[in-house]
Write a protein that holds these residues in place. Structure first.
Motif, PDB file in Angstrom:
ATOM      1  N   ASP A  56       1.110   7.798 -10.785  1.00  0.00           N
ATOM      2  CA  ASP A  56       0.900   8.206  -9.386  1.00  0.00           C
ATOM      3  C   ASP A  56      -0.570   8.073  -9.008  1.00  0.00           C
ATOM      4  O   ASP A  56      -0.902   7.610  -7.911  1.00  0.00           O
ATOM      5  N   ALA A  57      -1.452   8.481  -9.926  1.00  0.00           N
ATOM      6  CA  ALA A  57      -2.891   8.374  -9.678  1.00  0.00           C
ATOM      7  C   ALA A  57      -3.315   6.907  -9.575  1.00  0.00           C
ATOM      8  O   ALA A  57      -4.160   6.542  -8.744  1.00  0.00           O
ATOM      9  N   VAL A  58      -2.736   6.057 -10.418  1.00  0.00           N
ATOM     10  CA  VAL A  58      -3.038   4.613 -10.383  1.00  0.00           C
ATOM     11  C   VAL A  58      -2.592   4.029  -9.043  1.00  0.00           C
ATOM     12  O   VAL A  58      -3.343   3.289  -8.392  1.00  0.00           O
ATOM     13  N   ASN A  59      -1.370   4.359  -8.635  1.00  0.00           N
ATOM     14  CA  ASN A  59      -0.862   3.823  -7.362  1.00  0.00           C
ATOM     15  C   ASN A  59      -1.703   4.290  -6.181  1.00  0.00           C
ATOM     16  O   ASN A  59      -1.949   3.518  -5.243  1.00  0.00           O
ATOM     17  N   ALA A  60      -2.162   5.537  -6.234  1.00  0.00           N
ATOM     18  CA  ALA A  60      -3.017   6.055  -5.161  1.00  0.00           C
ATOM     19  C   ALA A  60      -4.343   5.300  -5.117  1.00  0.00           C
ATOM     20  O   ALA A  60      -4.847   4.964  -4.029  1.00  0.00           O
ATOM     21  N   LEU A  61      -4.898   5.020  -6.295  1.00  0.00           N
ATOM     22  CA  LEU A  61      -6.163   4.283  -6.361  1.00  0.00           C
ATOM     23  C   LEU A  61      -5.985   2.841  -5.877  1.00  0.00           C
ATOM     24  O   LEU A  61      -6.847   2.293  -5.180  1.00  0.00           O
ATOM     25  N   ILE A  62      -4.861   2.243  -6.228  1.00  0.00           N
ATOM     26  CA  ILE A  62      -4.564   0.882  -5.760  1.00  0.00           C
ATOM     27  C   ILE A  62      -4.499   0.860  -4.234  1.00  0.00           C
ATOM     28  O   ILE A  62      -5.083  -0.018  -3.581  1.00  0.00           O
ATOM     29  N   GLN A  63      -3.777   1.825  -3.649  1.00  0.00           N
ATOM     30  CA  GLN A  63      -3.665   1.893  -2.193  1.00  0.00           C
ATOM     31  C   GLN A  63      -5.046   2.053  -1.544  1.00  0.00           C
ATOM     32  O   GLN A  63      -5.351   1.414  -0.532  1.00  0.00           O
ATOM     33  N   GLU A  64      -5.881   2.891  -2.148  1.00  0.00           N
ATOM     34  CA  GLU A  64      -7.218   3.152  -1.603  1.00  0.00           C
ATOM     35  C   GLU A  64      -8.089   1.903  -1.660  1.00  0.00           C
ATOM     36  O   GLU A  64      -8.771   1.553  -0.687  1.00  0.00           O
ATOM     37  N   ARG A  65      -8.054   1.208  -2.808  1.00  0.00           N
ATOM     38  CA  ARG A  65      -8.984   0.096  -3.016  1.00  0.00           C
ATOM     39  C   ARG A  65      -8.490  -1.238  -2.450  1.00  0.00           C
ATOM     40  O   ARG A  65      -9.258  -2.194  -2.397  1.00  0.00           O
ATOM     41  N   MET A  66      -7.212  -1.312  -2.065  1.00  0.00           N
ATOM     42  CA  MET A  66      -6.765  -2.580  -1.477  1.00  0.00           C
ATOM     43  C   MET A  66      -6.974  -2.571   0.043  1.00  0.00           C
ATOM     44  O   MET A  66      -6.688  -3.542   0.730  1.00  0.00           O
ATOM     45  N   ALA A  67      -7.502  -1.470   0.555  1.00  0.00           N
ATOM     46  CA  ALA A  67      -7.792  -1.378   1.981  1.00  0.00           C
ATOM     47  C   ALA A  67      -8.985  -2.248   2.343  1.00  0.00           C
ATOM     48  O   ALA A  67      -9.829  -2.556   1.500  1.00  0.00           O
ATOM     49  N   SER A  68      -9.034  -2.657   3.602  1.00  0.00           N
ATOM     50  CA  SER A  68     -10.185  -3.418   4.106  1.00  0.00           C
ATOM     51  C   SER A  68     -10.423  -3.029   5.550  1.00  0.00           C
ATOM     52  O   SER A  68      -9.526  -3.133   6.388  1.00  0.00           O
ATOM     53  N   GLU A  69     -11.631  -2.587   5.812  1.00  0.00           N
ATOM     54  CA  GLU A  69     -11.972  -2.141   7.167  1.00  0.00           C
ATOM     55  C   GLU A  69     -12.033  -3.310   8.146  1.00  0.00           C
ATOM     56  O   GLU A  69     -11.683  -3.178   9.318  1.00  0.00           O
TER      57      GLU A  69
END
Length: 312
Positions: A2-15
């Motif tokens: 769950d923590a990995v998936n949350a980090l993936i979601q956070e870091r695949m973002a692009s402003e």
């Protein structure tokens, strides 16, 4: 995870480039087994790690994997991945390549946050090896001189390198004994080879609804994988001419896939390939026999069985 998936979601973002999370979410959201990041978490826990950075490394491994899938689908001109249309089909090749590049860059940002030069060395080496394996496959895949040793070299590059890096960095971040780190590397290497051989076999005898691929895609794409390599090695002159026409020259006709399957049946190459996959799974299990007696060691052994259970 769950923590990995949350980090993936956070870091695949692009402003600034909304297409990046769109393309990434399409592939990440398609499911997949998350096998590689799971191996990193398991290896770290098995070696007694209780810090936060195994999550970063697991996300790194998944980003590298996702980037290579985006690039692979462009190279292979694939239309389907995990039972869904590929990103290059839904968007375009340019988007797939550039988003893949973005994910590679993100993976290196994550690596540096661990502060470990050994982790950087292992994962950067793996990234180079993966690219090298893919380029080698470009020439080896349609060359009938490709034998089992070259096939193994390709597989070690394009698939096993990330499996072995995933398990090795788990041990390294935990500060494990060098012998244990080597055992984890050997396990990941053998597991990755078993996984890819199983994948190549399923291309000829798998269930499309389960694999998300059409039976015979490798043949249509002129990829020399292990079942065909074994058949070519035993071919008569007439049979070799068939392989030259269909694989080397790419002149395929109706009924060629069925004939290819008949030749593989004649020489028993599908069963021989299955035995090779099972053998590598056993090597993976043997590699971790010296690791600490821990519940996770048993689970890693189960994963080796799992990657070839698809062949039963």
């Amino acid at each position: 995870m769950d923590a990995v998936n949350a980090l993936i979601q956070e870091r695949m973002a692009s402003e600034h480039a909304p297409r990046i999370p769109e393309v990434t979410a399409h592939l990440v959201g398609a499911g997949g087994k998350r096998l590689r990041p799971m191996l990193t978490l398991a290896a770290a826990r098995l070696c007694g790690y209780d810090g936060p950075y195994h999550v970063h490394l697991a996300a790194t491994v998944e980003f590298i994997h996702t980037a290579t899938l985006l690039h692979d689908d462009v190279v292979d001109e694939s239309a389907q991945r995990r039972g869904r249309p590929t990103a290059n089909l839904l968007w375009d090749n340019k988007s797939s390549v550039l988003v893949g590049d973005y994910l590679f860059s993100r993976s290196f940002q994550l690596m540096t946050e661990t502060g470990s030069i050994d982790v950087l060395r292992i994962l950067s080496n793996a990234s180079a090896t993966i690219a090298e394996g893919e380029v080698l496959q470009l020439t080896a895949a349609t060359d009938l001189r490709t034998d089992e040793s070259i096939y193994l070299q390709v597989v070690r590059g394009k698939t096993a390198a990330l499996f072995s890096a995933a398990t090795e960095v788990g041990g390294v971040i935990a500060g494990a004994d060098p012998a244990h780190v080597q055992a984890l590397f050997d396990y990941g290497d053998a597991l990755g080879i078993a996984f890819q051989i199983a994948d190549d076999l399923l291309d000829y005898q798998g269930d499309t609804s389960a694999t998300g691929k059409n039976v015979g895609d490798d043949f249509r794409e002129r990829k020399l994988t292990l079942p065909v390599i074994k058949a070519v090695a035993q071919a008569t002159q007439q049979e070799r001419a068939f392989w030259v026409r269909t694989i080397e020259k790419g002149r395929q006709e109706d009924g060629d896939l069925e004939h290819a399957l008949a030749l593989m049946g004649k020489y028993g190459t599908l069963d021989a390939t299955r035995q090779d996959a099972l053998g590598w799974a056993e090597k993976a299990k043997a590699a971790i026999a010296t690791l600490p007696d821990h519940q996770i060691r048993g689970l890693l052994s189960d994963i080796a069985d799992y990657v070839v259970a698809r062949l039963n």
